[in-house]
Design a protein around this motif. Structure first.
Motif, short mmCIF file in Angstrom:
data_model
loop_
_atom_site.label_atom_id
_atom_site.label_comp_id
_atom_site.label_asym_id
_atom_site.label_seq_id
_atom_site.Cartn_x
_atom_site.Cartn_y
_atom_site.Cartn_z
N ILE A 120 0.85 5.55 1.15
CA ILE A 120 0.26 6.74 1.75
C ILE A 120 0.86 7.92 1.01
O ILE A 120 2.09 8.01 0.88
N GLN A 175 -4.76 6.84 0.77
CA GLN A 175 -4.07 5.60 1.07
C GLN A 175 -4.77 4.49 0.32
O GLN A 175 -6.00 4.53 0.14
N LEU A 179 -2.76 1.25 9.70
CA LEU A 179 -1.59 1.99 9.23
C LEU A 179 -0.67 2.39 10.38
O LEU A 179 0.49 2.70 10.17
N LEU A 202 -5.94 10.07 7.97
CA LEU A 202 -5.71 8.70 7.52
C LEU A 202 -5.52 7.73 8.68
O LEU A 202 -6.00 6.60 8.63
N THR A 256 0.84 -1.19 0.00
CA THR A 256 0.00 0.00 0.00
C THR A 256 0.88 1.25 0.00
O THR A 256 2.09 1.17 0.23
#
Length: 147
Positions: A18, A130, A49, A42, A16
């Protein structure tokens, strides 16, 4: 692969990403302020995260932070509008900061300022998102790394 690297090991490649996208005409203090506000959203929307709390050798504790790097990019007004539309259509976790928020002084007024404007008319100065690496890359196509 979303696992931490041991010291001296090759850099981890996360599945992933950000990213923060800032409008390229912001003053330095605005860039920092907008980035700080955006990333705070986020962590609350995607709790996985956030890593574990930190502690130094003396046992002083510190707050946990993101488990992965945050890329900060910049682009023009049109790029922000395009990226916003793509992120919304893909359902990616998204935080926005509009120009009107520079004139407010609290969370209630911030939310009211965003709520007062239709999506297509938002005067975006920044956004954070994200998601899977390839999806974030497609949303931010054309953006350049912040200097």
């Amino acid at each position: 692969m979303d696992t931490p690297s041991a010291p001296g090991a090759p850099a981890t490649r996360f599945d992933t990403k950000i990213a923060v996208l800032l409008r390229d005409d912001l003053a330095p203090w605005q860039r920092l302020n907008v980035t700080a506000f955006l990333v705070s959203g986020l962590g609350t929307a995607v709790p996985e995260l956030i890593g574990e709390p930190y502690a130094d050798a003396d046992g002083s504790g510190y707050l946990p932070m993101f488990r992965q790097p945050v890329l900060v990019l910049e682009g023009g007004r049109e790029l922000l509008a395009s990226a916003h539309g793509k992120a919304v259509s893909r359902g990616l976790p998204l935080a926005v900061f509009t120009a009107e928020l520079f004139g407010t002084g609290n969370d209630r007024d911030n939310r009211a300022a965003v709520r007062a404007v239709p999506t297509s008319a938002l005067d975006l100065v920044g956004l954070a998102l994200q998601g899977p690496r390839n999806a974030v890359d497609k949303v931010l196509k054309g953006a350049r790394l912040h200097p």
